[in-house]
Design a protein around this motif. Structure first.
Motif, short mmCIF file in Angstrom:
data_model
loop_
_atom_site.label_atom_id
_atom_site.label_comp_id
_atom_site.label_asym_id
_atom_site.label_seq_id
_atom_site.Cartn_x
_atom_site.Cartn_y
_atom_site.Cartn_z
N TYR A 1 0.85 -1.19 0.00
CA TYR A 1 0.00 0.00 0.00
C TYR A 1 0.88 1.25 0.00
CZ TYR A 1 -4.33 -2.58 0.99
OH TYR A 1 -5.43 -3.41 0.92
N LYS A 2 0.37 2.30 -0.61
CA LYS A 2 1.09 3.57 -0.70
C LYS A 2 0.22 4.69 -0.15
CE LYS A 2 3.36 6.59 -4.11
NZ LYS A 2 3.71 6.74 -5.55
N VAL A 3 0.82 5.60 0.63
CA VAL A 3 0.11 6.75 1.15
C VAL A 3 -0.16 7.73 0.01
CG1 VAL A 3 0.15 8.67 2.79
CG2 VAL A 3 1.17 6.47 3.42
N LYS A 4 -1.41 8.15 -0.13
CA LYS A 4 -1.78 9.07 -1.20
C LYS A 4 -1.05 10.41 -1.07
CE LYS A 4 -6.49 7.15 -1.46
NZ LYS A 4 -7.93 7.44 -1.26
N GLU A 5 -0.79 11.03 -2.20
CA GLU A 5 -0.06 12.30 -2.21
C GLU A 5 -0.85 13.42 -1.54
OE1 GLU A 5 3.01 12.69 -2.94
OE2 GLU A 5 3.32 10.66 -3.72
N ASP A 6 -2.18 13.32 -1.56
CA ASP A 6 -3.01 14.36 -0.95
C ASP A 6 -3.58 13.92 0.39
OD1 ASP A 6 -4.72 12.42 -1.88
OD2 ASP A 6 -6.16 13.80 -2.80
N ALA A 7 -2.94 12.94 1.03
CA ALA A 7 -3.45 12.39 2.30
C ALA A 7 -3.52 13.47 3.37
CB ALA A 7 -2.58 11.24 2.77
N ALA A 8 -4.61 13.42 4.15
CA ALA A 8 -4.80 14.38 5.24
C ALA A 8 -3.96 13.98 6.45
CB ALA A 8 -6.28 14.42 5.62
N GLU A 9 -3.94 14.84 7.46
CA GLU A 9 -3.23 14.54 8.70
C GLU A 9 -3.76 13.24 9.30
OE1 GLU A 9 -3.65 17.80 11.37
OE2 GLU A 9 -2.28 19.09 10.25
N PRO A 10 -2.92 12.44 9.95
CA PRO A 10 -1.50 12.66 10.21
C PRO A 10 -0.58 12.10 9.11
CG PRO A 10 -2.21 10.72 11.37
CD PRO A 10 -3.43 11.24 10.65
N PHE A 11 -1.17 11.68 7.97
CA PHE A 11 -0.38 11.07 6.90
C PHE A 11 0.28 12.09 5.97
CE2 PHE A 11 -3.11 7.66 8.28
CZ PHE A 11 -2.34 6.52 8.13
N ASN A 12 -0.04 13.36 6.15
CA ASN A 12 0.48 14.37 5.24
C ASN A 12 2.01 14.52 5.31
OD1 ASN A 12 -0.04 15.41 7.89
ND2 ASN A 12 0.25 17.49 7.14
N LYS A 13 2.61 14.00 6.38
CA LYS A 13 4.07 14.07 6.51
C LYS A 13 4.77 12.82 6.01
CE LYS A 13 3.98 17.30 10.41
NZ LYS A 13 4.41 17.56 11.81
N VAL A 14 3.99 11.81 5.58
CA VAL A 14 4.59 10.57 5.08
C VAL A 14 3.99 10.20 3.71
CG1 VAL A 14 5.26 9.63 7.33
CG2 VAL A 14 2.94 9.23 6.46
N THR A 15 3.54 11.19 2.96
CA THR A 15 2.95 10.91 1.65
C THR A 15 3.96 10.19 0.75
OG1 THR A 15 3.62 13.10 0.86
CG2 THR A 15 1.39 12.88 1.75
N GLY A 16 3.46 9.24 -0.01
CA GLY A 16 4.31 8.46 -0.90
C GLY A 16 4.97 7.27 -0.26
N SER A 17 4.93 7.19 1.08
CA SER A 17 5.54 6.06 1.79
C SER A 17 4.76 4.78 1.51
CB SER A 17 5.57 6.32 3.30
OG SER A 17 6.35 7.45 3.60
N GLU A 18 5.46 3.65 1.52
CA GLU A 18 4.82 2.37 1.21
C GLU A 18 5.05 1.36 2.33
OE1 GLU A 18 4.97 2.38 -3.68
OE2 GLU A 18 6.47 1.22 -2.56
N PHE A 19 4.07 0.51 2.52
CA PHE A 19 4.19 -0.57 3.51
C PHE A 19 3.62 -1.85 2.94
CE2 PHE A 19 0.18 1.66 4.43
CZ PHE A 19 -0.74 0.62 4.50
N THR A 20 4.06 -2.97 3.51
CA THR A 20 3.65 -4.29 3.07
C THR A 20 2.90 -5.00 4.18
OG1 THR A 20 5.62 -4.46 1.67
CG2 THR A 20 4.45 -6.51 2.16
N LEU A 21 1.85 -5.70 3.82
CA LEU A 21 1.08 -6.47 4.80
C LEU A 21 1.73 -7.83 5.00
CD1 LEU A 21 -2.57 -5.82 3.52
CD2 LEU A 21 -1.15 -4.37 4.99
N ILE A 22 2.11 -8.13 6.23
CA ILE A 22 2.70 -9.45 6.51
C ILE A 22 1.67 -10.36 7.19
CG2 ILE A 22 5.03 -8.50 6.63
CD1 ILE A 22 4.90 -8.90 9.69
N SER A 23 0.55 -9.79 7.64
CA SER A 23 -0.51 -10.59 8.25
C SER A 23 -1.84 -9.87 8.05
CB SER A 23 -0.25 -10.80 9.74
OG SER A 23 -1.32 -11.48 10.37
#
Length: 347
Positions: free
Chosen positions: A250-272
């Motif tokens: 999953y990737k954080v949207k470029e226009d994500a609202a707080e508190p994700f606005n400081k990590v836009t574009g960051s990606e994470f993987t689901l392990i469970s």
């Protein structure tokens, strides 16, 4: 004379204060009397500004149905929300199954009002998903023989949501304990051991919301984080794989609202990925009264609400919302016993 005047003033103030506290609060049977205000308390996950339109619409339809004013109480802590309802200071709350179980155990006047169904329009698929996630660049570190494995999270920095969170603590903790307790060194592993570092994890953080837990991961404060799909779906999108599938990115949207606005574009993987019973709206029947409880249960489960696009936001609209319509989603009545699988996690 001056001391006597101050004494009289003080006694008068105390008398007025006690009268104000007791006025309209309890009837002859000791139960709270319903007043002209319906107080709704919200978890931190639903207290953000991006959820305001959903909260306001729910408040609006309640006001129209009951002719009473709705007041929204936003929180930054699960425990505050739960205790507000338990202590008869709120009529309604939207809370996870674990929060409901805790509240009901402390005050049996707290009962489920309605729960959102799954896409089928029934309780058969009324689930969301608890995730354990890692930063995408680290995902290979959480595999053994090419498969994601719980053994790899030992000694990591872990972020949960709150120990009263169903999908952000209770469910993942049960899975983690079930896995590690088979090892002799962790034979006595308990929930309490997962709440702080030094036992299984090197450090344990609590995000106080699902959004906060996710940001703990994406900002580098945690190696692994627990949070759920529905609480972050307004901020992220699938970059690789399928929704709610182990290994998906999953990737954080470029226009994500707080508190994700400081990590836009960051990606994470689901392990469970683990299915979890949907979260209910619950009511304190001693405070709201049976008449309004019945009115609101009929309202929530009506076609009118099921077709209200400000409550069940069409998924393709791109708008933020508390609930989304992909097919036949609506609210359904539910019995207290429906939550027994969550109760059993504590047994």
């Amino acid at each position: 004379m001056l001391k006597k005047n101050w004494l009289l003033i003080t006694l008068l103030f105390i008398t007025l204060l006690l009268a104000a506290c007791s006025e309209g609060s309890a009837g002859a049977d000791g139960k709270e009397e319903a007043d002209d205000v319906i107080d709704i308390v919200w978890y931190p996950n639903e207290s953000g500004s991006d959820m305001k339109s959903s909260r306001d619409e729910i408040g609006k339809i309640i006001e129209e149905k009951t002719d009473k004013k709705v007041e929204h109480h936003l929180t930054t802590d699960y425990a505050i929300a739960i205790e507000t309802l338990v202590n008869n200071n709120a009529d309604l709350a939207f809370m996870g199954a674990q929060g409901y179980v805790e509240a009901n155990q402390k005050n049996d006047a707290i009962q489920p009002l309605a729960v959102p169904t799954g896409p089928s329009g029934t309780l058969d698929d009324a689930v969301y998903h608890s995730w354990l996630a890692v930063n995408v660049d680290d995902q290979e570190n959480y595999k053994e023989d090419g498969e994601y494995a719980f053994d790899t999270i030992e000694d990591k920095k872990m972020s949960f949501v709150s120990n009263s969170s169903t999908s952000g603590f209770k469910v993942p903790s049960a899975s983690i304990i079930d896995h590690f307790s088979s090892k002799e060194v962790y034979a006595d592993l308990a929930e309490e051991d997962l709440m702080e570092g030094g036992e299984l994890f090197s450090q344990v953080l609590f995000g106080n919301s699902h959004q906060g837990s996710a940001v703990n991961l994406l900002s580098g404060n945690a190696d692994v984080a627990a949070f759920c799909d529905t609480c972050v779906e307004n901020y992220v999108e699938v970059a690789e794989g399928e929704e709610n599938k182990q290994g998906s990115v999953y990737k954080v949207k470029e226009d994500a609202a707080e508190p994700f606005n400081k990590v836009t574009g960051s990606e994470f993987t689901l392990i469970s990925v683990t299915p979890v019973l949907n979260a209910p709206f619950v009511a304190n029947k001693d405070v709201i009264g049976q008449e309004d409880f019945d009115k609101l249960q009929a309202l929530f489960t009506s076609d009118e609400v099921a077709n209200n696009e400000q409550i069940f936001v069409p998924e393709e609209s791109g708008e933020s919302g508390l609930f989304f319509k992909t097919d036949k989603e609506r609210f359904s009545e539910v019995e207290d016993s429906w939550f027994d699988p969550i109760r059993e996690l504590s047994n």
